[in-house]
Write a protein that holds these residues in place. Structure first.
Motif, PDB file in Angstrom:
ATOM      1  N   GLN A 117       0.830  -1.208   0.000  1.00 20.43           N
ATOM      2  CA  GLN A 117       0.000   0.000   0.000  1.00 20.43           C
ATOM      3  C   GLN A 117       0.863   1.256   0.000  1.00 20.43           C
ATOM      4  N   MET A 118       2.015   1.198   0.664  1.00 21.85           N
ATOM      5  CA  MET A 118       2.904   2.361   0.695  1.00 21.85           C
ATOM      6  C   MET A 118       3.621   2.544  -0.639  1.00 21.85           C
ATOM      7  N   SER A 119       3.829   1.464  -1.377  1.00 21.94           N
ATOM      8  CA  SER A 119       4.545   1.588  -2.643  1.00 21.94           C
ATOM      9  C   SER A 119       3.656   2.179  -3.734  1.00 21.94           C
ATOM     10  N   LYS A 120       2.356   2.034  -3.614  1.00 21.42           N
ATOM     11  CA  LYS A 120       1.460   2.596  -4.631  1.00 21.42           C
ATOM     12  C   LYS A 120       1.547   4.117  -4.690  1.00 21.42           C
ATOM     13  N   PRO A 121       1.512   4.843  -3.567  1.00 17.31           N
ATOM     14  CA  PRO A 121       1.667   6.297  -3.672  1.00 17.31           C
ATOM     15  C   PRO A 121       3.033   6.714  -4.234  1.00 17.31           C
ATOM     16  N   VAL A 122       4.060   5.941  -3.889  1.00 15.31           N
ATOM     17  CA  VAL A 122       5.388   6.242  -4.443  1.00 15.31           C
ATOM     18  C   VAL A 122       5.346   6.081  -5.959  1.00 15.31           C
ATOM     19  N   ALA A 123       4.733   5.022  -6.420  1.00 17.01           N
ATOM     20  CA  ALA A 123       4.620   4.796  -7.865  1.00 17.01           C
ATOM     21  C   ALA A 123       3.780   5.895  -8.515  1.00 17.01           C
ATOM     22  N   ASN A 124       2.707   6.307  -7.857  1.00 19.91           N
ATOM     23  CA  ASN A 124       1.874   7.383  -8.405  1.00 19.91           C
ATOM     24  C   ASN A 124       2.634   8.702  -8.476  1.00 19.91           C
ATOM     25  N   ARG A 125       3.462   8.988  -7.488  1.00 19.88           N
ATOM     26  CA  ARG A 125       4.278  10.210  -7.525  1.00 19.88           C
ATOM     27  C   ARG A 125       5.263  10.163  -8.698  1.00 19.88           C
ATOM     28  N   ILE A 126       5.847   9.009  -8.909  1.00 21.79           N
ATOM     29  CA  ILE A 126       6.798   8.878 -10.025  1.00 21.79           C
ATOM     30  C   ILE A 126       6.057   9.047 -11.351  1.00 21.79           C
ATOM     31  N   LYS A 127       4.858   8.488 -11.431  1.00 17.96           N
ATOM     32  CA  LYS A 127       4.075   8.665 -12.658  1.00 17.96           C
ATOM     33  C   LYS A 127       3.754  10.138 -12.895  1.00 17.96           C
ATOM     34  N   ALA A 128       3.385  10.840 -11.831  1.00 18.24           N
ATOM     35  CA  ALA A 128       3.087  12.269 -11.973  1.00 18.24           C
ATOM     36  C   ALA A 128       4.345  13.037 -12.371  1.00 18.24           C
ATOM     37  N   GLY A 129       5.467  12.667 -11.785  1.00 19.40           N
ATOM     38  CA  GLY A 129       6.735  13.302 -12.162  1.00 19.40           C
ATOM     39  C   GLY A 129       7.091  13.024 -13.603  1.00 19.40           C
ATOM     40  N   ALA A 130       6.770  11.829 -14.065  1.00 16.64           N
ATOM     41  CA  ALA A 130       7.057  11.479 -15.456  1.00 16.64           C
ATOM     42  C   ALA A 130       6.210  12.306 -16.413  1.00 16.64           C
ATOM     43  N   ARG A 131       5.006  12.633 -16.004  1.00 17.18           N
ATOM     44  CA  ARG A 131       4.154  13.455 -16.873  1.00 17.18           C
ATOM     45  C   ARG A 131       4.645  14.898 -16.927  1.00 17.18           C
ATOM     46  N   ARG A 132       5.222  15.373 -15.824  1.00  9.07           N
ATOM     47  CA  ARG A 132       5.672  16.772 -15.776  1.00  9.07           C
ATOM     48  C   ARG A 132       7.057  16.977 -16.382  1.00  9.07           C
ATOM     49  N   SER A 133       7.965  16.036 -16.156  1.00  5.87           N
ATOM     50  CA  SER A 133       9.346  16.215 -16.587  1.00  5.87           C
ATOM     51  C   SER A 133       9.545  15.688 -18.008  1.00  5.87           C
ATOM     52  N   GLU A 134      10.032  16.543 -18.875  1.00  7.53           N
ATOM     53  CA  GLU A 134      10.293  16.143 -20.264  1.00  7.53           C
ATOM     54  C   GLU A 134      11.424  15.118 -20.337  1.00  7.53           C
ATOM     55  N   PHE A 135      12.483  15.355 -19.551  1.00  7.03           N
ATOM     56  CA  PHE A 135      13.613  14.429 -19.556  1.00  7.03           C
ATOM     57  C   PHE A 135      13.158  13.037 -19.134  1.00  7.03           C
ATOM     58  N   PHE A 136      12.434  12.964 -18.023  1.00 12.23           N
ATOM     59  CA  PHE A 136      11.960  11.683 -17.508  1.00 12.23           C
ATOM     60  C   PHE A 136      11.018  11.028 -18.511  1.00 12.23           C
ATOM     61  N   LYS A 137      10.171  11.836 -19.111  1.00 11.40           N
ATOM     62  CA  LYS A 137       9.219  11.303 -20.085  1.00 11.40           C
ATOM     63  C   LYS A 137       9.951  10.751 -21.306  1.00 11.40           C
ATOM     64  N   ASN A 138      10.892  11.541 -21.848  1.00 12.50           N
ATOM     65  CA  ASN A 138      11.565  11.148 -23.087  1.00 12.50           C
ATOM     66  C   ASN A 138      12.562  10.004 -22.924  1.00 12.50           C
ATOM     67  N   TYR A 139      13.249   9.945 -21.773  1.00 12.71           N
ATOM     68  CA  TYR A 139      14.332   8.964 -21.631  1.00 12.71           C
ATOM     69  C   TYR A 139      14.005   7.800 -20.709  1.00 12.71           C
ATOM     70  N   VAL A 140      12.969   7.932 -19.878  1.00 13.02           N
ATOM     71  CA  VAL A 140      12.637   6.840 -18.960  1.00 13.02           C
ATOM     72  C   VAL A 140      11.308   6.191 -19.332  1.00 13.02           C
ATOM     73  N   CYS A 141      10.320   6.990 -19.701  1.00 15.53           N
ATOM     74  CA  CYS A 141       8.978   6.437 -19.952  1.00 15.53           C
ATOM     75  C   CYS A 141       8.746   6.002 -21.390  1.00 15.53           C
ATOM     76  N   LEU A 142       9.133   6.843 -22.348  1.00 18.96           N
ATOM     77  CA  LEU A 142       8.812   6.536 -23.740  1.00 18.96           C
ATOM     78  C   LEU A 142       9.503   5.282 -24.286  1.00 18.96           C
ATOM     79  N   PRO A 143      10.809   5.080 -24.091  1.00 19.54           N
ATOM     80  CA  PRO A 143      11.436   3.880 -24.673  1.00 19.54           C
ATOM     81  C   PRO A 143      10.820   2.552 -24.191  1.00 19.54           C
ATOM     82  N   PRO A 144      10.616   2.361 -22.872  1.00 15.70           N
ATOM     83  CA  PRO A 144       9.984   1.084 -22.485  1.00 15.70           C
ATOM     84  C   PRO A 144       8.547   0.958 -22.994  1.00 15.70           C
ATOM     85  N   ALA A 145       7.832   2.080 -23.058  1.00 13.97           N
ATOM     86  CA  ALA A 145       6.446   2.026 -23.537  1.00 13.97           C
ATOM     87  C   ALA A 145       6.403   1.633 -25.008  1.00 13.97           C
TER      88      ALA A 145
END
Length: 161
Positions: free
Chosen positions: A18-46
């Motif tokens: 239950q504690m890891s879900k909010p951490v994961a949600n925060r990272i997801k929100a950070g991925a939506r806001r940060s271009e670097f995180f989105k382009n280099y961490v989220c997009l390639p695996p997706a």
């Protein structure tokens, strides 16, 4: 004691999950806001996940597609953020399993060491008892030898009336 520990471990696992879900949600929100995180961490695996998924679906249905269109950036960012979030939950769960395994192994090793120590102690006591028995046996033989070496006194003569 083991029966009481199991529900606590289960409750602890549920709490960590239950504690890891909010951490994961925060990272997801950070991925939506940060271009670097989105382009280099989220997009390639997706995109890789999408490519593998589509390729597998096409093969299952019997189609032979040569090219697969990539996801648009928004959908790929969302899928990538979900993948990162799930990966974090998976890593935390795996870490909990590794810690639980190491704890169980340590308890097992401790019990085995205690058992080995008890066995060693019992073997030492058995050796000491065997030595004591041999000593007492030797003393008993010596006493019997000494008793047999004494002359037997003659019986007093009986006077007849």
């Amino acid at each position: 004691m083991v029966v009481g520990a199991f529900p606590i471990a289960k409750l602890l696992y549920l709490g960590v999950r239950q504690m890891s879900k909010p951490v994961a949600n925060r990272i997801k929100a950070g991925a939506r806001r940060s271009e670097f995180f989105k382009n280099y961490v989220c997009l390639p695996p997706a995109q890789l996940y999408h490519w593998i998924e589509m390729r597998t679906k096409m093969r299952i249905m019997g189609f032979r597609a040569s090219t697969i269109k990539p996801l648009n950036e928004e959908a790929a960012a969302e899928l990538g953020a979900e993948l990162v979030g799930e990966a974090i939950i998976f890593v935390i769960g795996g870490g909990c399993m590794v810690l639980e395994y190491s704890r169980q192994a340590m308890n097992s090793r401790r019990k085995e060491d205690e058992l080995n120590e008890t066995i060693t102690s019992l073997q030492t006591q058995l050796g000491e008892l065997a030595l004591t028995t041999e000593t007492l046996d030797a003393q008993l033989r010596e006493m019997n030898r000494l008793m047999l070496s004494f002359p037997i006194p003659a019986a007093p003569a009986t006077v007849s009336k």
